[in-house]
Every structure is written in C-alpha cells, then in structure tokens.
Design an enzyme around this catalytic site. Structure first.
Site, PDB file in Angstrom:
ATOM      1  N   PRO A 284       1.163  -1.296  -0.075  1.00 20.23           N
ATOM      2  CA  PRO A 284      -0.008   0.400  -0.423  1.00 20.23           C
ATOM      3  C   PRO A 284       0.993   1.104  -0.161  1.00 20.23           C
ATOM      4  O   PRO A 284       1.713   1.063   0.590  1.00 20.23           O
ATOM      5  CB  PRO A 284      -0.817  -0.322   0.895  1.00 20.23           C
ATOM      6  CG  PRO A 284      -0.083  -0.896   2.247  1.00 20.23           C
ATOM      7  CD  PRO A 284       0.901  -1.317   1.523  1.00 20.23           C
ATOM      8  N   GLY A 285       0.683   2.102  -1.012  1.00 22.26           N
ATOM      9  CA  GLY A 285       1.349   3.570  -1.132  1.00 22.26           C
ATOM     10  C   GLY A 285      -0.199   4.783  -0.258  1.00 22.26           C
ATOM     11  O   GLY A 285       0.262   5.147   0.386  1.00 22.26           O
ATOM     12  N   ARG A 286      -1.444   4.881  -1.191  1.00 21.29           N
ATOM     13  CA  ARG A 286      -1.756   6.029  -0.823  1.00 21.29           C
ATOM     14  C   ARG A 286      -2.384   5.282   0.472  1.00 21.29           C
ATOM     15  O   ARG A 286      -2.473   6.718   1.494  1.00 21.29           O
ATOM     16  CB  ARG A 286      -2.537   5.504  -2.337  1.00 21.29           C
ATOM     17  CG  ARG A 286      -3.534   7.681  -2.026  1.00 21.29           C
ATOM     18  CD  ARG A 286      -4.757   7.258  -2.894  1.00 21.29           C
ATOM     19  NE  ARG A 286      -4.035   6.545  -4.347  1.00 21.29           N
ATOM     20  CZ  ARG A 286      -3.993   7.458  -5.438  1.00 21.29           C
ATOM     21  NH1 ARG A 286      -4.214   8.294  -5.264  1.00 21.29           N
ATOM     22  NH2 ARG A 286      -3.525   7.388  -6.515  1.00 21.29           N
ATOM     23  N   ARG A 322      -0.817  16.611  -9.045  1.00 20.15           N
ATOM     24  CA  ARG A 322      -1.787  15.240  -9.714  1.00 20.15           C
ATOM     25  C   ARG A 322      -3.165  15.897 -10.482  1.00 20.15           C
ATOM     26  O   ARG A 322      -3.841  15.550 -11.212  1.00 20.15           O
ATOM     27  CB  ARG A 322      -2.234  15.251  -8.281  1.00 20.15           C
ATOM     28  CG  ARG A 322      -1.400  14.197  -7.471  1.00 20.15           C
ATOM     29  CD  ARG A 322      -2.280  12.937  -6.206  1.00 20.15           C
ATOM     30  NE  ARG A 322      -2.156  11.784  -7.013  1.00 20.15           N
ATOM     31  CZ  ARG A 322      -4.067  12.016  -6.928  1.00 20.15           C
ATOM     32  NH1 ARG A 322      -4.498  13.512  -6.283  1.00 20.15           N
ATOM     33  NH2 ARG A 322      -4.640  10.974  -6.861  1.00 20.15           N
ATOM     34  N   TYR A 326      -4.396  14.351 -13.553  1.00 16.50           N
ATOM     35  CA  TYR A 326      -5.266  13.384 -13.597  1.00 16.50           C
ATOM     36  C   TYR A 326      -6.389  13.829 -13.085  1.00 16.50           C
ATOM     37  O   TYR A 326      -7.485  12.912 -12.657  1.00 16.50           O
ATOM     38  CB  TYR A 326      -4.690  12.305 -12.402  1.00 16.50           C
ATOM     39  CG  TYR A 326      -3.507  11.941 -12.011  1.00 16.50           C
ATOM     40  CD1 TYR A 326      -3.349  10.880 -12.798  1.00 16.50           C
ATOM     41  CD2 TYR A 326      -3.090  11.684 -10.808  1.00 16.50           C
ATOM     42  CE1 TYR A 326      -1.697  10.261 -13.063  1.00 16.50           C
ATOM     43  CE2 TYR A 326      -1.456  11.546 -10.548  1.00 16.50           C
ATOM     44  CZ  TYR A 326      -1.186  10.756 -11.879  1.00 16.50           C
ATOM     45  OH  TYR A 326       0.065  10.067 -11.663  1.00 16.50           O
ATOM     46  N   CYS A 354       3.728  28.632 -15.703  1.00 13.84           N
ATOM     47  CA  CYS A 354       3.234  29.661 -17.139  1.00 13.84           C
ATOM     48  C   CYS A 354       2.650  27.740 -18.326  1.00 13.84           C
ATOM     49  O   CYS A 354       3.031  28.116 -19.293  1.00 13.84           O
ATOM     50  CB  CYS A 354       4.286  29.986 -18.483  1.00 13.84           C
ATOM     51  SG  CYS A 354       5.277  31.445 -17.072  1.00 13.84           S
ATOM     52  N   TYR A 384       2.034  10.641  -3.575  1.00 16.38           N
ATOM     53  CA  TYR A 384       1.871  11.304  -4.576  1.00 16.38           C
ATOM     54  C   TYR A 384       2.067  12.890  -4.806  1.00 16.38           C
ATOM     55  O   TYR A 384       2.050  13.734  -6.029  1.00 16.38           O
ATOM     56  CB  TYR A 384       0.921  10.339  -6.086  1.00 16.38           C
ATOM     57  CG  TYR A 384       1.082   9.639  -5.400  1.00 16.38           C
ATOM     58  CD1 TYR A 384       2.637   8.679  -6.107  1.00 16.38           C
ATOM     59  CD2 TYR A 384       0.453   8.537  -4.593  1.00 16.38           C
ATOM     60  CE1 TYR A 384       2.596   7.498  -5.935  1.00 16.38           C
ATOM     61  CE2 TYR A 384       0.388   7.051  -4.786  1.00 16.38           C
ATOM     62  CZ  TYR A 384       1.702   6.193  -5.791  1.00 16.38           C
ATOM     63  OH  TYR A 384       1.115   4.859  -4.977  1.00 16.38           O
TER      64      TYR A 384
HETATM   65  N1  LLP Z   1       2.426  -1.640  -5.992  1.00 19.03           N
HETATM   66  C1  LLP Z   1       3.287  -1.395  -7.438  1.00 19.03           C
HETATM   67  C2  LLP Z   1       3.918  -2.111  -7.816  1.00 19.03           C
HETATM   68  C3  LLP Z   1       2.722   0.062  -7.627  1.00 19.03           C
HETATM   69  O1  LLP Z   1       2.583   0.489  -8.914  1.00 19.03           O
HETATM   70  C4  LLP Z   1       2.182   0.833  -6.853  1.00 19.03           C
HETATM   71  C5  LLP Z   1       2.015   1.744  -7.244  1.00 19.03           C
HETATM   72  C6  LLP Z   1       1.920   0.327  -5.769  1.00 19.03           C
HETATM   73  C7  LLP Z   1       2.326  -0.801  -5.073  1.00 19.03           C
HETATM   74  C8  LLP Z   1       1.005   1.666  -4.735  1.00 19.03           C
HETATM   75  O2  LLP Z   1      -0.350   1.865  -5.357  1.00 19.03           O
HETATM   76  P1  LLP Z   1      -1.400   2.172  -4.192  1.00 19.03           P
HETATM   77  O3  LLP Z   1      -1.499   1.809  -2.652  1.00 19.03           O
HETATM   78  O4  LLP Z   1      -0.784   3.879  -4.006  1.00 19.03           O
HETATM   79  O5  LLP Z   1      -2.166   2.824  -4.912  1.00 19.03           O
HETATM   80  N2  LLP Z   1       0.965   8.468  -9.089  1.00 19.03           N
HETATM   81  C9  LLP Z   1      -0.309   8.231  -8.900  1.00 19.03           C
HETATM   82  C10 LLP Z   1      -0.999   6.828  -8.972  1.00 19.03           C
HETATM   83  C11 LLP Z   1       0.262   5.900  -9.644  1.00 19.03           C
HETATM   84  C12 LLP Z   1       0.022   4.620  -8.584  1.00 19.03           C
HETATM   85  C13 LLP Z   1       1.171   3.230  -9.373  1.00 19.03           C
HETATM   86  N3  LLP Z   1       1.644   2.195  -8.137  1.00 19.03           N
HETATM   87  C14 LLP Z   1      -1.781   9.181  -8.102  1.00 19.03           C
HETATM   88  O6  LLP Z   1      -0.555  10.013  -7.957  1.00 19.03           O
HETATM   89  O7  LLP Z   1      -2.565   8.855  -8.489  1.00 19.03           O
END
Ligand code: LLP
Length: 427
Positions: A284-286, A322, A326, A354, A384
């Site tokens: 998990p990231g977000r 973002r 997006y 700009c 992000y």
């Molecule tokens: N694992 C892999 C292999 C991934 O490609 C990603 C995110 C994650 C884990 C983490 O995913 P999350 O839990 O954060 O959804 N920059 C974009 C999001 C790109 C996500 C790419 N991969 C944004 O700002 O929405």
C-alpha cells in the site's frame, strides 16, 4: 478510515496538523510547504496489520508514494517493509533503516545494475514482470553466486475502474506476465538457475474505490497459484497482493481498511480455501500516506472576472502535479477558519507556472474573504505530492515538515537556487 480532515482540523480557528497551527508552520518555514502528521501515517499501517492478525503477512509501504527518509524511517520503526521500484528507492529504504528482508524490489524495467544492487542485499524478493527480465535476473543472480527468490507478476486482466493512467492490471497495460507466460516459466524453471519461483504478485491499479476488482483479482491469483504449483511440482511460499486501496479526497466512499483486510482474510486466511498457507505481502502507498499530508500555500493575487475569480497561489503544478496530470480533486481550505464564512464565488485556484494546466481547482466555489497574503491548504497530498514534484520553471521544491502532537521537525529543507544549478556548468 481516514478522510482529508482526520488529522488536520481547525483548532482555535486555525487549520492545524495534529496540535500545531499551519499558520505557525508557514511563518517559520515559508510556503509552499508540505506538512505531514505522524499519527496519520501510523494509524492506517496499524489498521492493516490489525486486520491481518493471525495471517502470516508483511506490509511493504510503496516508497514511490512518499519517499522522504523520515517518513520511511518512521514506518520502518513501526515494522513496515518497503516496496520499491528503483535503485534510488532501494538506497532510501536502506538508509532509512528498513530491514532488507522486508524489502520487495518491484518495477517493470529494472536495469542490470539495479538488479546487482538489489542482489547485494538479502532482500525478501524481486517481483519480475517479463521473461527477458527473469532471464537477466537469473544470470546476474548466478554471477553473484545466489539463488534469488522471485514472485512472477501476474496480470490478471481485471478492470480496477480507476483513472486510466493509474490502472495497471488490464491486458492492455504494460505490466506483468500473462497466464501462458507464467505457466511456461514454471514448466521451464531449470532455464533460470539463478532464481527460485517462490510467489506470484499482482497490482491492478491505484485509487480503487470498491472491493470487487480486488475480489476478482484475488480469485484469479489463487487459481493461477494452484496452476503454477502443479507445473512447478511444489508449493509457492507467498503471494504479493499489491496496493491500490483508494482514500477519500472529496466525497468518495472507499472501502474501509477493515473491509479490505476482511476480504484478504476471506480469500487467504486460515478459514479460506487456501487455509492460510501463503505468506501475504501487501504494497500500500496511498492508503497509508494519502491523507497524512497537506500542502500549505499563500495567495499571491486574486483577480476578478465577470463570472469568476482567479486565485493565484504560490504553489504550482511543479509542487503538486496530480490535478494537472489526472484531473484529480484536492480539497482546498483557507487556513483561517473565518475566511470560510463570507460569500461564495466561483473561482479557479491556480499556480504561477506558465501553463494553463497549472490549475488546482476550476470553477470551485470559494469564499470571497480569502484575500491576497492569506494561507490555503491543499488537502490529501501526503501521497504522490512531493514525490512527483519537479523544478519546472526553475522553481525550488517545497520544504517538508513532520508534526508529532505538538512538536515538529523539518524533514527536508526548502531547495535553494544553488541546489537547482549545482550540476550545471556555464560555458
Ligand atoms: N505496488 C506497485 C507495483 C505499484 O505500481 C503501485 C503504484 C503501488 C504498489 C502503490 O499503489 P497505491 O497503494 O498507492 O495505490 N501517481 C499516481 C499513482 C500511481 C500509482 C502507481 N503504482 C497518483 O498520484 O494517483
């Protein structure tokens, strides 16, 4: 579940991070400024581990969401592993004190030198996304005298129903291996003497707002795992089920962490058809970082047009890309609660870069009390945000502050002009 204001609330009329006023942070460190809440990172992490109690699991924070060393170190201290996709992220994770055995090296395009760097540490595993990558990793691993544990990244062809740029598990996406490729690899394991196929991994997308894509992907993964095991003639050790659980930016209703972990338990726990026999890794990231940070910015100018006002703030698309990339929504609030009153007027809240895409909100109702010199906060920017910031327009990147109760620490100083030109020469 956290929402944009769980850890950032008005206290005595001023928007605050935990117990600290954002006004005070801005006057001390200037703007634009990322401010994070320590609790906000810790709580979702622990909610995941609590929900997975009883199941052999490892939560690997997706470093790309927020790679600041202090953030990685705080999560590592809580017991988190790290999911990373580059040599830079690997160095960060190690520098922050992550146990190498809790590190998963993901990424669709690792170079040979990145592989070598990963192989120099006792990492948990590599996630491999193509036959060519597997061949190269096997060779580098052999050269290093190792047998390296890998998970084959399975592309389950599941629609995560999210923004197309952050959907990753469809057949048409560049990510992962298809079923036939995986079975071919499993049948021919001896062609890859430097690796051990020990698991499967998936990641179907980001900001996913319902459980059904996860449920579909989990079922397909279990089926895939069973088929791989019969080709390999031995059981797999672990399944990496990726990240992707969405958070609330506005009025979305993402599944709670508890519902998500219950689904994981249902699919992989001791009472499931696989009886808890796989170690489950998550990336998990977000979910962990999204609502743990805000971007504080000062209004430079306000100009009125017939139908709307333009509010020009000192944060730009280089600081938070973002919305431009997006069309994502971020709540924007005046730091002074009084400024919320007033009469609402349609506004475009824009940055100084700009480009017309340098716009954080268009036609958004905003109070006419917010004036030049006032502070605003762009919420839900812990994931992000800074990690995607650039120096476009030769703008220095923001400082970052981590708040813990009523104390705080500058965890990255503001860049200077000298930082910008450090590696350039005048001829
Ligand atoms: N694992 C892999 C292999 C991934 O490609 C990603 C995110 C994650 C884990 C983490 O995913 P999350 O839990 O954060 O959804 N920059 C974009 C999001 C790109 C996500 C790419 N991969 C944004 O700002 O929405």
């Amino acid at each position: 579940m956290s929402d944009p204001l769980t850890y950032f609330q008005y206290r005595n009329g001023i928007l605050s991070a935990e117990e600290l006023s954002l006004e005070e942070m801005a006057s001390q460190f200037g703007t634009p400024l990322y401010v994070y809440s320590k609790e906000a990172f810790k709580n979702p992490f622990h909610a995941i581990t609590t929900g997975l109690a009883g199941l052999n699991h490892l939560v690997c924070f997706a470093v790309k969401a927020n790679p600041n060393l202090s953030i990685l170190s705080l999560l590592a201290k809580e017991g988190a592993g790290m999911d990373l996709v580059s040599s830079g992220e690997l160095k960060r994770a190690l520098r922050a004190g992550t146990d190498p055995q809790k590190i998963v090296f993901s990424g669709v395009g690792k170079s040979a030198s990145e592989m070598d760097e990963g192989l120099a540490h006792p990492l948990h595993s590599f996630n491999v996304e193509s036959v060519s990558e597997l061949r190269l990793l096997s060779a580098r691993s052999r050269a290093a005298g190792k047998k390296t544990r890998v998970a084959l990244r399975f592309n389950p062809d599941v629609d995560p129903k999210t923004h197309p740029y952050i959907s990753t598990g469809l057949k048409k996406n560049k990510f992962g291996l298809q079923r036939a490729e995986i079975l071919e690899i499993a049948r021919n394991q001896k062609l890859y003497p430097g690796i051990e196929v020990a698991g499967l991994s998936i990641h179907i997308g980001s900001q996913i707002l319902s459980l059904s894509p996860f449920s579909d992907a989990f079922l397909k993964t279990k089926k895939m795992a069973a088929d791989v095991e019969s080709s390999l003639g031995k059981p797999l050790q672990f399944l990496d089920i990726g990240g992707g659980l969405g958070v609330r930016y506005r009025n979305e209703k993402p599944p709670t962490i508890a519902k998500y972990t219950a689904l994981v338990q249902k699919n992989f726990g001791s009472k499931s058809d696989v009886r808890g026999r796989y170690r489950i890794l998550l990336e998990p990231g977000r979910t962990i970082a999204g609502n743990a940070g805000v971007l504080v910015s000062r209004v430079l100018f306000r100009k009125s047009r017939k139908n709307k006002d333009f509010i020009i703030i000192d944060a730009g698309m280089n600081d938070l890309i973002r919305p431009a990339l997006y069309q994502s929504y971020h709540e924007i609030l005046p730091v002074n609660e009084d400024h919320r009153k007033g009469k609402s007027r349609k506004c475009d809240i824009v940055g100084p870069v700009c480009e017309s895409s340098d716009c954080f909100a268009s036609d958004r109702p905003f109070s006419d009390r917010v004036a030049e010199g006032d502070l605003v906060a762009l919420l839900s920017t812990g994931a992000y945000g800074m990690s995607m910031a650039s120096q476009y327009n030769s703008r220095t990147r923001p400082a970052e502050v981590l708040v813990d109760g009523s104390s705080y620490r500058l965890i990255r100083r503001r860049e200077t002009f000298e930082d910008l030109i450090r590696d350039e020469v005048v001829r």
